[in-house]
Scaffold this motif. Sequence first.
Motif, short mmCIF file in Angstrom:
data_model
loop_
_atom_site.label_atom_id
_atom_site.label_comp_id
_atom_site.label_asym_id
_atom_site.label_seq_id
_atom_site.Cartn_x
_atom_site.Cartn_y
_atom_site.Cartn_z
N ALA A 92 16.73 116.00 -0.59
CA ALA A 92 16.73 115.68 0.84
C ALA A 92 15.30 115.60 1.38
CB ALA A 92 17.53 116.73 1.61
N LEU A 93 14.46 116.57 1.04
CA LEU A 93 13.08 116.60 1.52
C LEU A 93 12.29 115.37 1.05
CD1 LEU A 93 12.23 120.34 0.76
CD2 LEU A 93 12.48 119.33 3.04
N ASN A 94 12.41 115.07 -0.23
CA ASN A 94 11.61 113.97 -0.77
C ASN A 94 12.13 112.61 -0.34
OD1 ASN A 94 9.35 115.06 -2.53
ND2 ASN A 94 11.09 116.29 -3.23
N MET A 95 13.44 112.46 -0.24
CA MET A 95 13.98 111.21 0.29
C MET A 95 13.48 110.95 1.71
SD MET A 95 17.94 110.68 -0.89
CE MET A 95 18.07 109.42 0.39
N ALA A 96 13.55 111.99 2.55
CA ALA A 96 13.12 111.84 3.94
C ALA A 96 11.66 111.44 4.01
CB ALA A 96 13.35 113.15 4.69
N ALA A 97 10.82 112.10 3.21
CA ALA A 97 9.38 111.81 3.25
C ALA A 97 9.08 110.40 2.74
CB ALA A 97 8.64 112.85 2.41
N ILE A 98 9.75 109.97 1.67
CA ILE A 98 9.51 108.64 1.11
C ILE A 98 9.98 107.56 2.08
CG2 ILE A 98 10.20 107.04 -0.73
CD1 ILE A 98 10.32 109.58 -2.57
N LEU A 99 11.14 107.75 2.68
CA LEU A 99 11.64 106.77 3.65
C LEU A 99 10.66 106.63 4.82
CD1 LEU A 99 15.41 107.73 3.63
CD2 LEU A 99 14.49 105.48 3.02
N ALA A 100 10.11 107.74 5.27
CA ALA A 100 9.19 107.70 6.41
C ALA A 100 7.84 107.10 6.00
CB ALA A 100 9.00 109.12 6.96
N LYS A 101 7.30 107.53 4.87
CA LYS A 101 5.95 107.10 4.48
C LYS A 101 5.92 105.69 3.91
CE LYS A 101 1.81 108.71 2.05
NZ LYS A 101 1.43 107.43 1.43
N ASP A 102 6.81 105.40 2.97
CA ASP A 102 6.76 104.13 2.26
C ASP A 102 7.49 103.00 2.98
OD1 ASP A 102 5.45 105.61 0.38
OD2 ASP A 102 6.92 105.35 -1.23
N TYR A 103 8.56 103.36 3.70
CA TYR A 103 9.40 102.34 4.32
C TYR A 103 9.32 102.34 5.85
CZ TYR A 103 11.40 101.88 -0.32
OH TYR A 103 11.57 101.66 -1.68
N LYS A 104 8.48 103.23 6.40
CA LYS A 104 8.26 103.32 7.84
C LYS A 104 9.56 103.49 8.62
CE LYS A 104 4.03 102.63 6.73
NZ LYS A 104 3.18 103.84 6.52
N GLN A 105 10.50 104.20 8.00
CA GLN A 105 11.76 104.47 8.67
C GLN A 105 11.64 105.73 9.52
OE1 GLN A 105 15.37 104.30 6.32
NE2 GLN A 105 15.27 102.08 6.48
N ARG A 106 12.40 105.74 10.59
CA ARG A 106 12.49 106.93 11.46
C ARG A 106 13.64 107.77 10.92
NH1 ARG A 106 13.81 103.49 16.54
NH2 ARG A 106 15.07 102.60 14.88
N VAL A 107 13.32 108.98 10.49
CA VAL A 107 14.28 109.81 9.76
C VAL A 107 14.57 111.09 10.53
CG1 VAL A 107 14.74 111.01 7.59
CG2 VAL A 107 13.40 108.89 7.56
#
Length: 243
Positions: A19-34
Amino acid sequence: MRTTAIINLKGGVAKTTTALNMAAILAKDYKQRVLLVDADSQCNCTEFFQRDAMHSGTLADMLRGLAPCIEHSRFDGVDLLPGDDSLMDLDLTKIETGSASAVCLRELTAELGDRYDRMIIDCPPAFNAASAAALVAADEVIIPIKLDAFSLRGMANIMQQVSNMRKINDSLTVAGILPTMWYKSDNIIEAEKMLREFGLPVLPHVRRTNKVDDMTFAQEPLVISSPKSAAGVDYRRVVAALM
């Protein structure tokens, strides 16, 4: 907003790490709001991103009918609905009988649909009120699994619970089974092959590495603390497959 519950009834399979790493990758790499929701009474997600912060409203408060308090985390792009240890005291029967508390997390997803791209729910290693509410709210589940005989035998149980929750949330799907702590051995390779032969969607595996333990001490996700580690690379592969 797409809502993903990270769930397995067995502990020690890397649910929180996922959960932690998915959230961080989505935010950092994909510029998603998580929005990361901590539904585990151990509160590791909350402690990881907020350390010793005081919280004015937690998921447990929301499931009791009070207003939630969404907070900014220390990681840019990730907000947090914190958990606390009172989650273990919630009454599962209220969720199972379809009371208002059963759908309040799903209602929150509707309210926040324009504010976030993704909600990720870190579920506890038990089928309790918080995990049931997560499955009511989720569009999909990811099931991390350590590839040993005990975990493989337990797959039928978690799949049955997901099937049962479709009586309340008929759109719930399994996005993938996620083999974690993977290493090269004949048994592990055969177990991963068995999952695929069962007809289950299997995500790219995440290799075993001590960098995951180091991450918990540094309180920084792998995308920051060790992006080139085996698990750091693999979690990016997982998110890419999901995207």
